[in-house]
Enzyme design. Structure first.
Site, mmCIF file in Angstrom:
data_model
loop_
_atom_site.group_PDB
_atom_site.id
_atom_site.type_symbol
_atom_site.label_atom_id
_atom_site.label_comp_id
_atom_site.label_asym_id
_atom_site.label_seq_id
_atom_site.Cartn_x
_atom_site.Cartn_y
_atom_site.Cartn_z
ATOM 1 C CG HIS A 306 -2.075 0.966 1.074
ATOM 2 N ND1 HIS A 306 -1.947 2.327 1.435
ATOM 3 C CD2 HIS A 306 -3.422 0.936 0.692
ATOM 4 C CE1 HIS A 306 -3.104 3.007 1.215
ATOM 5 N NE2 HIS A 306 -3.806 2.009 0.707
ATOM 6 C CG ASP A 363 -7.447 -1.353 -3.154
ATOM 7 O OD1 ASP A 363 -8.587 -0.894 -3.113
ATOM 8 O OD2 ASP A 363 -6.472 -1.052 -3.021
#
Length: 427
Positions: A306, A363
């Site tokens: 991330h 995600d």
């Protein structure tokens, strides 16, 4: 005596106050820099620039901490429902029962969408991307609500916020129904916020719709996890558009457009597209794990690591459990999801990924859940927008109530110096 930072330019020293947040974040307040020295800072992407002070969301990427208004994301995801979190983000405190009941009823009363909005939607071909439709429909709400919001009136602000929260899921669901070229369903006010959203997406004409309770719970949790994430691209867009005193609907429409980008809200869509590409290649996950490790190979594993979190994404820990529950409950047999499980296992056990803290992120798991629910890939970012809506509203409200100045970044010019104009015949 308050702390200051000293900057020396060409032998001259300038002092700037240091601001310390409630979580001991330290910032140098440089708003007088250009006026005092004629110099600006250069920070492409604003990675080191604080654009505002905010009391809404705190995150610490190094420690993997995410909190809304001081409440940990773990506790909120476990104990609260989505509309409780919506109220918390926008108004600053968790609602009591009376406040929550009123909030839910007010949203129901504003849920009907003007029939002319259907005409706007039908102007799009079914091939249009749902995010393009959603951005346009959100902007079109202005036409049916032309009166600007009086930000000095609590009543006006509340009405505008409730109206948008009520209509946005309907518009989002309609983008799917337009894509499928099916009839446009309105909200069922006998159902909760999340369940009615699912019904509007999946109701078949002449058939009774009954949502799976575990699916509703998983989606409720997903929306909570996406509700706000500090000053990301779309949130910053909402604030900077709103700083011109643009209305709520226009500012949120701009946020939807910013979210559309593949580097932001489109990341979960990119995960499924990657999994489909692996399947088309034969489905050998070990081959693609090796490619991801090869510095000379351009292949990237989508949904791992991330930009902000340098540790495990705290949202991913929560949604991994929900993903496991949804897959078990629905009993979905899908080679794409099998490939996802293989990649997840490798990344959590492989030394290369563990050392670099390239863990599956939110995600990765949200894409898996949406696919298992039967939501088309192109709709993933729309789902993200429904979740992020309360955060956008909260940030817009905070910015307007705080009377923040209009956003106006500076630049360092690197173009041509002064030149004389050449007549057309001499060029």
């Amino acid at each position: 005596m308050s702390k200051v930072a000293t900057l020396e330019i060409d032998g001259k020293k300038y002092e700037f106050p240091i601001t310390i947040g409630t979580e001991n974040e330290v910032a140098i307040d440089i708003k007088s820099l250009r006026g005092d020295s004629g110099v600006i800072t250069l920070d492409p992407g604003f990675k080191n620039t604080g654009s505002c002070e905010s009391a809404i969301t705190f995150l610490d990427g190094e420690k993997g901490i995410l909190r809304y208004r001081g409440y940990s994301i773990e506790e909120l995801a476990e104990k609260a429902d989505f509309l409780e979190v919506v109220f918390l983000l926008i108004f600053g405190e968790l609602p009591n029962k009376e406040e929550l009941d009123k909030f839910k009823e007010d949203i129901k009363h504003q849920s009907e969408v003007n029939l002319d909005m259907k005409k706007v939607l039908r102007g799009f071909p079914p091939t249009a991307h749902p995010m393009g439709m959603l951005s346009s429909l959100t902007s079109a709400l202005i036409a049916f609500n032309p009166k600007s919001v009086n930000v000095d009136s609590e009543e006006d602000m509340y009405k505008a916020i409730v109206k948008l929260l009520a209509k946005f899921p309907t518009l989002a669901a309609w983008t799917l129904r337009r894509k499928n070229d099916t009839s446009l369903e309105n909200r069922d006010n006998n159902l909760g916020y999340v369940e009615s959203f699912l019904k509007m997406m999946f109701q078949e004409s002449g058939k009774e719709y009954k949502a799976n309770k575990n699916v509703v719970a998983a989606l409720d949790r997903l929306l909570i996890l996406h509700a706000d994430h500090e000053q990301n691209c779309s949130t910053s867009t909402v604030r900077i558009v709103g700083s011109s005193q643009a209305g709520l609907f226009a500012s949120i429409s701009a946020g939807v457009s910013a979210l559309w980008g593949p580097l932001h809200g489109g990341a979960n869509q990119a995960v499924i597209e990657m999994l489909e590409a692996i399947k088309a290649d034969g489905g050998d996950t070990s081959k693609f794990i090796a490619k991801a490790k090869d510095k000379n190979d351009p292949f990237r594993l989508m949904g791992f690591g991330h930009r902000v979190y340098k540790n495990f994404d705290p949202r991913a820990k929560i949604i991994k459990k929900a993903a496991d529950e949804v897959l078990a409950e629905l009993g979905v047999e899908d080679p794409i999801l099998d490939i996802a499980k293989g990649l997840e296992k490798a990344a959590l056990e492989d030394e290369y990924f563990v050392e670099r803290k390239l863990y599956p992120n939110v995600d990765f798991y949200s894409g898996i859940i949406y696919r298992a629910m039967g939501i088309p890939t192109e709709m993933f970012t729309v789902m993200f927008a429904v979740g992020r809506l309360p955060g956008w509203i909260a940030q817009w409200r905070e910015m307007r109530l705080g009377k923040e100045p209009i956003g106006r970044p500076r630049q360092v010019y690197i173009g041509e110096n002064l030149r004389s104009f050449k007549e057309l015949d001499n060029r």
